[in-house]
Design a protein around this motif. Structure first.
Motif, PDB file in Angstrom:
ATOM      1  N   ASP A 115       0.829  -1.210   0.000  1.00 14.22           N
ATOM      2  CA  ASP A 115       0.000   0.000   0.000  1.00 14.22           C
ATOM      3  C   ASP A 115       0.860   1.254   0.000  1.00 14.22           C
ATOM      4  O   ASP A 115       0.516   2.264  -0.634  1.00 14.22           O
TER       5      ASP A 115
ATOM      6  N   GLY B 261       2.037   3.173  -3.202  1.00 13.71           N
ATOM      7  CA  GLY B 261       1.174   4.136  -3.886  1.00 13.71           C
ATOM      8  C   GLY B 261       1.140   5.491  -3.224  1.00 13.71           C
ATOM      9  O   GLY B 261       0.340   6.353  -3.616  1.00 13.71           O
TER      10      GLY B 261
ATOM     11  N   VAL C 262       7.491   6.021  -0.150  1.00 18.35           N
ATOM     12  CA  VAL C 262       7.547   5.026  -1.231  1.00 18.35           C
ATOM     13  C   VAL C 262       8.869   4.262  -1.174  1.00 18.35           C
ATOM     14  O   VAL C 262       8.891   3.026  -1.279  1.00 18.35           O
TER      15      VAL C 262
ATOM     16  N   GLN D 298       0.229  -1.080  -8.347  1.00 16.97           N
ATOM     17  CA  GLN D 298       0.986   0.027  -7.761  1.00 16.97           C
ATOM     18  C   GLN D 298       2.165   0.452  -8.630  1.00 16.97           C
ATOM     19  O   GLN D 298       2.651   1.577  -8.525  1.00 16.97           O
TER      20      GLN D 298
ATOM     21  N   SER E 163       2.253   3.752 -10.546  1.00 11.40           N
ATOM     22  CA  SER E 163       2.281   5.016  -9.803  1.00 11.40           C
ATOM     23  C   SER E 163       3.639   5.302  -9.175  1.00 11.40           C
ATOM     24  O   SER E 163       3.850   6.384  -8.627  1.00 11.40           O
TER      25      SER E 163
END
Length: 1077
Positions: free
Chosen positions: A575, A578, A585, A616, A619
């Protein structure tokens, strides 16, 4: 002289002689009285002695319990007899050291040492007597006696003053003698002096000081002893070493005035440059360098001046960078640079706080000798040792951070050059780790490194370690060494030094930019084509990240997580990929990679995890984070390949760039890439038909969608380097699978009644997939180095035959024919694969297999796999196939000339009547006749004759300019087929026909009829291949896809070069100055 001794040591003569020697030496007699008081030697290791007595006629000690007669003697007399007996044995053992049998010599030395364990004074006395009574013994015999004497003195618990003086004098007399054994003899005598140090180092040190300060330059043996005393801690008791070092420093200080005397100075220069290879661990040069260093502690200016003088002397200048000795005497100068470098290092080490202002000067000299000296292993080790001493001295100085060392940059250049010179296929020395350790220390000094130099340092260091071969290969390189290094330990320490350097960089500049900088250099190796290099890069990345996250105890926490908690942690990391925060990140990617590396094999929700990472991935904007996520997929693939393949297929229609990167990560390791390819082939073959009628049972939609996705994926992965090797090895399976897939999609596109709603949409989904399967077939040929087969299909427009199910067999036939005519290296492997396909349950697979098999009958390679009888049996079995089309194809194969050699003469006999048909006026008849002749040529294969070939060539060329399009095209096609049929044979007059045909074919590339242009291109290419034109691949590409004047000019230049190379006229009639517009 040794031969005069009696053979039996227990004889009365020996006893008398020994007793007489004692009585004549009152000093030694005093030892006998002391010896009689100490009977401890009688309680020595008797078990081993007893075992030796069983094997040898002599014994070391006389056991009183074994002689009842001796037990009746008076105690003093019995002791005397025992001493005399053991002395005689020792005397004989010493005498036998003159022998040449190495095994026996080792046995003797072991016996003497065992005797010394119980009676050291007796052995020392006997050795002394032996030296006194045998003045003429050989040098080699003395060498062995010194070896034994040193071992006995060293093993003794104490040494009486009389023995100390006697043996010290013996050592001092012999350690400077010149013998045929050279330094080995001197070192053996010197080792006696070293052994005496264990009992009285002050006395030895006093003798050394006397010799050093005599005004005459000391002999090399004195430096040898001083070097061992300095380095061997075991020679001294507690706190005695400091006393020796203090005395050594005083000696160095007192010897400084001698540097100004010409004779002493020249001798020092000679010693500095003299190689000594007899003692690798403690050469005298190290002792000299240490002395120079100790002198520098108090007289830094004087020592610097002396080293400068030596460095500028004519012999030193002569030896630098131009070493070519004219005689053995010149060889000493080769070692000058090595020893002077050590002297600079010792000077820096011993000068301590005074050294900082001198660092740049010392570094400049070290750099100079590095660049201009004769390069060898000795110089390299001396250079690294000296630098390590200098760096150590700087690091111990608290004021180092207040200085800017301007020569550090030059030194780093030397270190990079040194590392680049290391052989990349071996790891035998600690040079790499020493160099990297030095770099780590230098990077802490001011001024800081600029980004470009730091980048070079990183790149060179990483390449030096990461590109080493596998440990098994490294160990093979050392299998012939007498004492091979421990490769496992050496490699581990080298990698540890590299990781320490990375940590040093990040500690000096703890910022995200620095982390990005370090990881960007590591990621180059994460993308290496070699699996072990990628694994090393992953290890270094993780080591760096673990170092950074140590305060967060991330690794420790993960080790104690349950599987449910670990799964939650991984999903949290996914998670986080993203997030809009770059830091989060990157942290999420690091955590994901660390968790999967530690626990990926135990995960259970891998398919869902793979789909989530795909979502993901689009992104993620940080390259390092994206690479970490992909690396996590690579690690998961080791244990969860099938789950990930099935999951990835669900988002591979169409295959976007992110999905493609995931597939590449999935096959990043070679064993996994082969497994992924096998699984994709398995999914490709799951081809259920969509529901056709309302009454039919529903077919699983996901199955045929994954089949189409597998085809798309196989098409794209042909261009991925991770799958390059796997694609080449699986070529036969892939070719047959894609041919069957093409037929399958053609079946789906058969015209049927219109279907309403959802079913119509499902059927429409397959329409564009037919072209995809054909493109996959094309790219398979082009990416696996089968471009010649691809060229045959492309130039004759044969790919269009795969567009319909009715022309599909002809397309497969031409592809197989191209492989035969080009002598494809995969014919044998394909034949093996055809055999199981001929018995497949799927008609489409049997159909493609029988077409290819019948064409392969024209290849001699087929008979390497199947005997003629076995091939015949295959065809006979196919005559019983349920499919009429397959039975017809099998029947055609049975008519092959391979099974009917007599058909060759029959077919050749039919050619003249066919050639008469060329005089028919009907274009349709002409085209039919030419097609029939082409078919005959194909069936004859290599059985046609040159005369008939020449006649066919002349007749075919006569129709190149016919007004009828179809006739021109047929004539060029026939000529091309003729050229293919004579490949590998003696051309004779046919070569001229081919050469003269090139210009007309080139001109017809501008023909108004597209069919003629196609046939002209193909015939032109076939002729060029027959004539061995180069470059053939460029020629094919030009013919296939390039248009315009530049393409024609290229073809024309190829023609001109070929004509020039062949040196012949052969031009057709008429002016041909070049291609026209």
């Amino acid at each position: 002289m040794d031969a005069q001794h009696p053979e039996k040591p227990h004889s009365h003569a020996s006893t008398d002689r020994t007793s007489s020697a004692r009585s004549q030496n009152p000093r030694i007699s005093s030892h006998i009285s002391e010896f009689t008081k100490n009977q401890s030697y009688m309680t020595g290791p008797q078990n081993s002695a007893h075992g030796d007595r069983q094997r040898h006629p002599t014994t070391i000690l006389l056991c009183r319990s074994q002689s009842s007669q001796a037990a009746l003697m008076p105690k003093e007399h019995r002791t005397f007899i025992e001493e005399a007996y053991n002395a005689a044995i020792c005397f004989k053992l010493l005498r036998d050291l003159s022998g040449s049998d190495s095994l026996h010599l080792r046995y003797i030395i072991k016996k003497i040492k065992s005797m010394a364990y119980g009676a050291p004074n007796l052995v020392l006395e006997t050795i002394h007597d032996y030296f006194v009574n045998n003045q003429q013994i050989s040098t080699r015999h003395k060498f062995r006696l010194f070896h034994v004497l040193g071992a006995v003195i060293g093993a003794s618990e104490s040494l009486e003053e009389a023995w100390e003086k006697s043996f010290m004098q013996l050592a001092l007399e012999n350690m400077t003698k010149s013998t045929e054994l050279e330094e080995a003899y001197q070192d053996a005598a010197s080792n006696v002096l070293v052994a005496i140090c264990r009992h009285s180092w002050q006395v030895v040190a006093q003798h050394l000081e006397t010799e050093v300060l005599s005004g005459i330059f000391p002999h090399r043996s004195l430096f040898y002893v001083m070097g061992i005393m300095t380095s061997d801690e075991s020679l001294f008791k507690e706190k005695e070493k400091a006393g020796w070092e203090e005395q050594l420093a005083k000696m160095a200080i007192k010897s400084v005035p001698f540097l100004n005397t010409e004779g002493w100075s020249k001798e020092l220069l000679g010693a500095l440059t003299r190689p000594d290879r007899t003692q690798q661990e403690q050469p005298p040069e190290k002792g000299i360098a240490l002395t120079v260093g100790l002198a520098a502690a108090r007289h830094l200016d004087h020592v610097w001046a002396v080293l400068e003088q030596f460095g500028r002397s004519t012999p030193i200048k002569w030896s630098l960078n131009s070493f070519s000795p004219k005689n053995s005497g010149d060889l000493q100068w080769k070692w000058a640079s090595s020893t002077i470098l050590l002297a600079y290092g010792q000077m820096a080490d011993k000068a301590k706080a005074q050294i900082l202002p001198w660092v740049d000067n010392i570094l400049s000299r070290m750099v100079f000798f590095f660049h201009y000296s004769s390069w060898d292993e000795t110089l390299k080790q001396s250079f690294l040792t000296a630098i390590l001493m200098l760096v150590g001295a700087i690091s111990r100085n608290e004021g180092a951070q207040s200085y800017e060392f301007l020569q550090v940059s030059e030194l780093l250049e030397c270190l990079m050059l040194l590392m680049e010179k290391e052989p990349q296929d071996t790891l035998c020395t600690p040079t790499r780790q020493q160099t990297i350790h030095i770099i780590s220390s230098l990077c802490k000094l001011r001024p800081p490194l600029d980004l470009e130099k730091k980048s070079r340092l990183l790149s060179i260091s990483l390449r030096s370690v990461m590109s080493l071969p596998l440990l098994e290969v490294l160990e093979k390189h050392t299998c012939l060494f007498l004492e091979p290094p421990n490769i496992q330990t050496l490699y581990k320490e080298t990698v540890g030094a590299l990781e320490q350097m990375l940590q040093t960089f990040i500690m000096q500049n703890p910022t995200a930019e620095e982390l990005h900088f370090l990881l960007s250099h590591l990621y180059v190796w994460l993308e290496s084509e070699k699996a072990h290099e990628r694994q090393r890069a992953v290890h270094s990345c993780m080591a760096l990240l673990k170092f950074l996250s140590h305060n967060l105890y991330l690794d420790e926490i993960m080790k104690h997580l349950t599987m449910a908690e670990l799964t939650d942690l991984i999903w949290t990391a996914v998670d986080g990929l993203g997030s809009t925060s770059p830091f989060r990140v990157q942290a999420a990617a690091d955590m994901l990679l660390t968790a999967i590396q530690e626990h990926g094999a135990k995960l259970e929700t891998v398919a869902s995890l793979g789909r989530a990472i795909h979502l993901q991935l689009c992104s993620i904007r940080i390259p390092q984070a994206k690479e970490n996520a992909l690396q996590a997929i690579t690690l998961l693939a080791r244990n969860h390949t099938s789950e990930l393949v099935a999951a990835f297929l669900d988002f591979s229609i169409p295959l976007d760039s992110h999905a493609f990167r995931l597939w590449r990560a999935l096959g990043a390791e070679q064993p996994v890439s082969h497994l992924v390819l096998a699984m994709l082939l398995g999914w490709l073959q799951k081809r259920p038909l969509p529901t056709r009628t309302s009454g039919g049972s529903p077919q699983p939609k996901k199955a045929y969608l994954r089949s189409l996705a597998a085809m798309n994926t196989l098409h794209e992965l042909q261009f991925a380097r991770e799958f390059k090797q796997a694609m080449q090895e699986a070529f036969p399976e892939l070719l047959l699978a894609l041919l069957s897939q093409t037929h399958y999609l053609l079946e789906l596109n058969l015209p049927e009644e219109p279907q309403p709603g959802k079913e119509a949409q499902e059927t429409a989904l397959f329409s564009p997939q037919s072209s995809t399967s054909l493109e996959a077939l094309k790219s398979l040929l082009s990416t696996t180095r089968h471009w010649q087969d691809f060229a045959h299909m492309e130039l004759q427009g044969a790919w269009d035959l795969f567009a319909t199910i009715h022309t599909y067999p002809q397309g497969v036939c031409l592809l197989a024919r191209a492989m035969v005519q080009n002598h494809c290296r995969q014919v044998k492997a394909l034949t093996f694969q055809l055999l199981p396909n001929l018995q497949s349950r799927e008609e489409r697979e049997r159909k493609a297999a029988i077409i290819i098999f019948t064409e392969f009958l024209y290849s001699p390679t087929l008979l390497e796999v199947l005997p003629k009888e076995a091939a015949l049996s295959v065809l006979v079995r196919s005559l019983r196939d349920p499919s009429p089309e397959i039975r017809v194809l099998s029947l055609q194969g049975l008519g092959n000339i391979l099974f009917h050699p007599e058909k060759g003469s029959l077919l050749r006999g039919q050619l003249p009547p066919f050639l008469k048909g060329f005089f028919q006026s009907s274009g349709q008849v002409l085209v039919s006749v030419m097609g029939t002749v082409s078919d005959v040529l194909h069936r004859l294969g290599a059985h046609s004759t040159e005369a008939q070939g020449l006649s066919i060539a002349i007749n075919a060329r006569s129709f190149f300019d016919d007004e009828r399009d179809e006739v021109r095209a047929a004539a060029m096609a026939l000529f091309g087929d003729l050229v293919a049929s004579v490949a590998g044979q003696q051309l004779g007059g046919l070569r001229t026909q081919v050469q003269q045909t090139m210009v007309p074919l080139l001109l017809h590339l501008k023909d108004h009829c597209p069919t003629v242009v196609t046939q002209a291109k193909f015939a032109f290419y076939r002729c060029a291949v027959l004539l061995h034109w180069r470059p053939q691949h460029t020629l094919f590409c030009t013919l296939a896809w390039e248009k315009g004047l530049s393409a024609r000019h290229f073809l024309w230049s190829c023609l001109v070069r070929a004509r020039s190379r062949e040196g012949m006229g052969g031009w057709p009639p008429g002016p041909h100055s070049g291609p026209s517009e």
